[in-house]
Design a protein around this motif. Structure first.
Motif, PDB file in Angstrom:
ATOM      1  N   ASP A  48       0.798  -1.297  -0.034  1.00  0.00           N
ATOM      2  CA  ASP A  48       0.092  -0.311   0.013  1.00  0.00           C
ATOM      3  C   ASP A  48       0.804   1.280  -0.183  1.00  0.00           C
ATOM      4  O   ASP A  48       0.802   2.182   0.803  1.00  0.00           O
ATOM      5  N   PHE A  49       1.891   1.472  -0.885  1.00  0.00           N
ATOM      6  CA  PHE A  49       2.604   2.547  -1.019  1.00  0.00           C
ATOM      7  C   PHE A  49       2.522   3.274  -2.375  1.00  0.00           C
ATOM      8  O   PHE A  49       3.004   4.413  -2.432  1.00  0.00           O
ATOM      9  N   PHE A  50       1.952   2.783  -3.245  1.00  0.00           N
ATOM     10  CA  PHE A  50       1.665   3.435  -4.551  1.00  0.00           C
ATOM     11  C   PHE A  50       1.532   4.993  -4.633  1.00  0.00           C
ATOM     12  O   PHE A  50       1.996   5.533  -5.164  1.00  0.00           O
ATOM     13  N   ASP A  51       0.497   5.305  -3.851  1.00  0.00           N
ATOM     14  CA  ASP A  51      -0.057   6.618  -3.821  1.00  0.00           C
ATOM     15  C   ASP A  51       0.601   7.417  -2.621  1.00  0.00           C
ATOM     16  O   ASP A  51      -0.302   8.449  -2.290  1.00  0.00           O
ATOM     17  N   LYS A  52       1.388   7.274  -1.925  1.00  0.00           N
ATOM     18  CA  LYS A  52       1.951   7.811  -0.712  1.00  0.00           C
ATOM     19  C   LYS A  52       3.146   8.658  -1.011  1.00  0.00           C
ATOM     20  O   LYS A  52       4.184   8.645  -0.201  1.00  0.00           O
ATOM     21  N   LEU A  53       3.268   9.481  -1.973  1.00  0.00           N
ATOM     22  CA  LEU A  53       4.409  10.278  -2.224  1.00  0.00           C
ATOM     23  C   LEU A  53       3.977  11.833  -2.184  1.00  0.00           C
ATOM     24  O   LEU A  53       4.727  12.649  -2.866  1.00  0.00           O
ATOM     25  N   SER A  54       2.817  12.100  -1.776  1.00  0.00           N
ATOM     26  CA  SER A  54       2.424  13.750  -1.842  1.00  0.00           C
ATOM     27  C   SER A  54       3.789  14.615  -1.172  1.00  0.00           C
ATOM     28  O   SER A  54       4.020  15.745  -1.866  1.00  0.00           O
ATOM     29  N   ASP A  55       4.316  14.280  -0.155  1.00  0.00           N
ATOM     30  CA  ASP A  55       5.273  15.034   0.583  1.00  0.00           C
ATOM     31  C   ASP A  55       6.503  14.809  -0.447  1.00  0.00           C
ATOM     32  O   ASP A  55       7.302  16.263  -0.682  1.00  0.00           O
ATOM     33  N   GLU A  56       6.849  14.048  -1.027  1.00  0.00           N
ATOM     34  CA  GLU A  56       8.119  13.700  -1.907  1.00  0.00           C
ATOM     35  C   GLU A  56       7.875  14.640  -3.255  1.00  0.00           C
ATOM     36  O   GLU A  56       8.688  15.244  -3.887  1.00  0.00           O
ATOM     37  N   VAL A  57       6.578  14.685  -3.675  1.00  0.00           N
ATOM     38  CA  VAL A  57       6.233  15.342  -5.022  1.00  0.00           C
ATOM     39  C   VAL A  57       6.524  16.841  -4.647  1.00  0.00           C
ATOM     40  O   VAL A  57       6.947  17.585  -5.435  1.00  0.00           O
ATOM     41  N   ARG A  58       6.070  17.410  -3.543  1.00  0.00           N
ATOM     42  CA  ARG A  58       6.034  18.583  -3.084  1.00  0.00           C
ATOM     43  C   ARG A  58       7.758  18.973  -2.925  1.00  0.00           C
ATOM     44  O   ARG A  58       8.219  20.065  -3.316  1.00  0.00           O
ATOM     45  N   ALA A  59       8.522  18.173  -2.232  1.00  0.00           N
ATOM     46  CA  ALA A  59       9.868  18.420  -2.430  1.00  0.00           C
ATOM     47  C   ALA A  59      10.600  18.364  -3.712  1.00  0.00           C
ATOM     48  O   ALA A  59      11.464  19.275  -3.786  1.00  0.00           O
ATOM     49  N   LEU A  60      10.109  17.439  -4.439  1.00  0.00           N
ATOM     50  CA  LEU A  60      10.642  17.714  -5.886  1.00  0.00           C
ATOM     51  C   LEU A  60      10.345  19.045  -6.588  1.00  0.00           C
ATOM     52  O   LEU A  60      11.136  19.509  -7.283  1.00  0.00           O
ATOM     53  N   GLY A  61       9.153  19.636  -6.227  1.00  0.00           N
ATOM     54  CA  GLY A  61       8.750  20.643  -6.914  1.00  0.00           C
ATOM     55  C   GLY A  61       9.837  21.976  -6.221  1.00  0.00           C
ATOM     56  O   GLY A  61       9.878  23.180  -7.034  1.00  0.00           O
ATOM     57  N   SER A  62      10.564  21.773  -5.110  1.00  0.00           N
ATOM     58  CA  SER A  62      11.304  23.005  -4.688  1.00  0.00           C
ATOM     59  C   SER A  62      12.737  22.577  -5.318  1.00  0.00           C
ATOM     60  O   SER A  62      13.503  23.493  -5.319  1.00  0.00           O
ATOM     61  N   LEU A  63      12.880  21.736  -5.950  1.00  0.00           N
ATOM     62  CA  LEU A  63      14.313  21.318  -6.683  1.00  0.00           C
ATOM     63  C   LEU A  63      14.318  22.001  -8.310  1.00  0.00           C
ATOM     64  O   LEU A  63      13.368  22.429  -8.620  1.00  0.00           O
ATOM     65  N   ASP A  64      15.436  21.903  -8.662  1.00  0.00           N
ATOM     66  CA  ASP A  64      15.723  22.552 -10.276  1.00  0.00           C
ATOM     67  C   ASP A  64      15.552  21.602 -11.340  1.00  0.00           C
ATOM     68  O   ASP A  64      15.854  21.804 -12.340  1.00  0.00           O
ATOM     69  N   VAL A  65      15.240  20.489 -10.978  1.00  0.00           N
ATOM     70  CA  VAL A  65      15.176  19.225 -11.848  1.00  0.00           C
ATOM     71  C   VAL A  65      14.263  19.501 -12.894  1.00  0.00           C
ATOM     72  O   VAL A  65      12.961  19.575 -12.716  1.00  0.00           O
ATOM     73  N   PRO A  66      14.510  19.395 -14.360  1.00  0.00           N
ATOM     74  CA  PRO A  66      13.432  19.445 -15.373  1.00  0.00           C
ATOM     75  C   PRO A  66      12.729  18.155 -15.360  1.00  0.00           C
ATOM     76  O   PRO A  66      13.193  16.986 -15.203  1.00  0.00           O
ATOM     77  N   VAL A  67      11.034  18.354 -15.371  1.00  0.00           N
ATOM     78  CA  VAL A  67      10.343  17.300 -15.287  1.00  0.00           C
ATOM     79  C   VAL A  67       9.267  17.371 -16.179  1.00  0.00           C
ATOM     80  O   VAL A  67       8.934  18.511 -16.549  1.00  0.00           O
ATOM     81  N   MET A  68       9.003  16.299 -17.097  1.00  0.00           N
ATOM     82  CA  MET A  68       7.881  16.130 -17.930  1.00  0.00           C
ATOM     83  C   MET A  68       7.076  15.145 -17.621  1.00  0.00           C
ATOM     84  O   MET A  68       7.324  13.743 -17.374  1.00  0.00           O
ATOM     85  N   LEU A  69       5.842  15.229 -17.549  1.00  0.00           N
ATOM     86  CA  LEU A  69       4.658  14.403 -16.952  1.00  0.00           C
ATOM     87  C   LEU A  69       3.947  13.900 -18.473  1.00  0.00           C
ATOM     88  O   LEU A  69       3.908  14.767 -19.155  1.00  0.00           O
ATOM     89  N   VAL A  70       4.025  12.835 -18.858  1.00  0.00           N
ATOM     90  CA  VAL A  70       3.166  12.288 -19.935  1.00  0.00           C
ATOM     91  C   VAL A  70       1.920  11.324 -19.373  1.00  0.00           C
ATOM     92  O   VAL A  70       2.323  10.513 -18.714  1.00  0.00           O
ATOM     93  N   TRP A  71       0.935  11.503 -19.921  1.00  0.00           N
ATOM     94  CA  TRP A  71      -0.360  11.079 -19.353  1.00  0.00           C
ATOM     95  C   TRP A  71      -1.205  10.305 -20.490  1.00  0.00           C
ATOM     96  O   TRP A  71      -1.463  11.174 -21.397  1.00  0.00           O
ATOM     97  N   GLY A  72      -1.916   9.394 -20.545  1.00  0.00           N
ATOM     98  CA  GLY A  72      -2.985   8.774 -21.046  1.00  0.00           C
ATOM     99  C   GLY A  72      -4.237   9.489 -20.544  1.00  0.00           C
ATOM    100  O   GLY A  72      -4.475   9.419 -19.511  1.00  0.00           O
ATOM    101  N   ARG A  73      -4.989  10.080 -21.721  1.00  0.00           N
ATOM    102  CA  ARG A  73      -6.189  10.882 -21.419  1.00  0.00           C
ATOM    103  C   ARG A  73      -7.238   9.812 -20.692  1.00  0.00           C
ATOM    104  O   ARG A  73      -7.911  10.282 -19.934  1.00  0.00           O
TER     105      ARG A  73
END
Length: 311
Positions: free
Chosen positions: A214-239
């Motif tokens: 039960d860990f798949f959706d438990k990254l909210s804090d890490e996503v916020r932390a990623l947003g404070s970094l300077d790493v370029p990110v591209m999200l690709v999603w199936g509609r």
């Protein structure tokens, strides 16, 4: 069903010799299977749940024309070890670190799908200096309850009973209902390649070990932390992603200043497969952007729809 090989029945060593497309390496005493192809800047591919390196079969050749590509089987999956483990993003981020160390990779770009994307996020937050760029495909991480089918199979003993029956029904059902938008893409050949490693002894136990952790959706804090970094990110999603719906993409996108969100029409949870040509173009263009672009100050997130027809 003449010639049917039972699920969860084959030795890892024998099945790897017969079917694995890559090489294996021992990391901290555990086997990791990986495919290595191409020349250029390093790019690591991480698959999601249910899959293995075959998830990238329609992408590796195109990417390898521009990058040195490494595709890993995460532990518990593919032709990697089935030993009991504390499954989760921390484990997989450590597997990735060990692999990069073993390959002599000081840094690399990382592309991950679903659970593999979550692993990439976790790794980047912990080892920012080792990540050039991130491509996150239908990424896990934001709050998202398990689909009803997954909850049903999670019932104690029931999933193990169903997934060891002498039938393809339940795995085909999972592909059609959760992973692939266009059911006609689930050919016999595609299906056989996706689930071939499920024949390895310990696969059902490992699969439920991963899912029930039960860990798949438990990254909210890490996503916020990623947003404070300077790493370029591209999200690709199936509609049409039914496993991790588009609203999760939009939530993640909003937390990552300067990120790009590319939405692929007529694609489900494995958008890099259903719209492979579009994905390959997007990934190559994004990953080849000049080094100077990597250091620009992040602006607001950008979102694009990319309804590219299948050739």
């Amino acid at each position: 069903m003449s010639g049917f090989v039972p699920w969860d029945s084959q030795s890892l060593d024998d099945w790897t010799r017969r079917h694995a497309r890559g090489a294996t390496i021992e990391l901290a005493g555990y086997r990791t299977h990986y495919i290595e192809k191409g020349e250029g800047p390093p790019l690591i591919l991480l698959h999601g749940f249910f899959y293995d390196t075959y998830l990238w079969a329609e992408n590796i050749d195109a990417l390898a024309r521009h990058f040195k590509v490494y595709a890993l089987d995460l532990w518990g999956c593919g032709y990697s070890t089935r030993d009991p483990m504390d499954y989760g993003y921390a484990l997989y981020a450590e597997q990735l670190r060990l692999f990069m160390d073993a390959m002599g990779l000081a840094h690399a770009s990382i592309a991950g799908q679903s659970m593999g994307a979550g692993t990439a996020i976790k790794f980047c937050v912990e080892h920012r200096d080792r990540v050039d760029r991130l491509v996150l495909v239908d990424a896990a991480g934001m709050p998202n309850p398990l689909p009803a089918m997954a909850k049903f199979f999670n019932l104690p003993g029931l999933g193990e009973f169903l997934l060891t029956r002498k039938t393809d029904l339940f795995r085909r059902m999972a592909l059609k209902d959760l992973f692939i938008h266009d059911a006609s893409r689930i050919t016999d050949d595609y299906y056989a390649n996706v689930v071939r490693a499920h024949k390895i002894a310990g696969s059902v136990t490992a699969g439920f070990g991963i899912q029930r952790a039960d860990f798949f959706d438990k990254l909210s804090d890490e996503v916020r932390a990623l947003g404070s970094l300077d790493v370029p990110v591209m999200l690709v999603w199936g509609r049409q992603d039914k496993a991790i719906p588009l609203h999760c993409a939009q939530q993640m996108h909003a937390l990552l200043p300067g990120s790009r969100l590319e939405i692929l029409d007529r694609a489900g949870h494995v958008a890099n497969f259903e719209q492979a040509d579009a994905f390959n173009r997007l990934a190559i263009d994004f990953l080849r952007e000049s080094a100077s672009a990597r250091t620009q100050v992040a602006g607001p997130p950008t979102e694009r729809g990319t309804p590219m027809p299948v050739a």
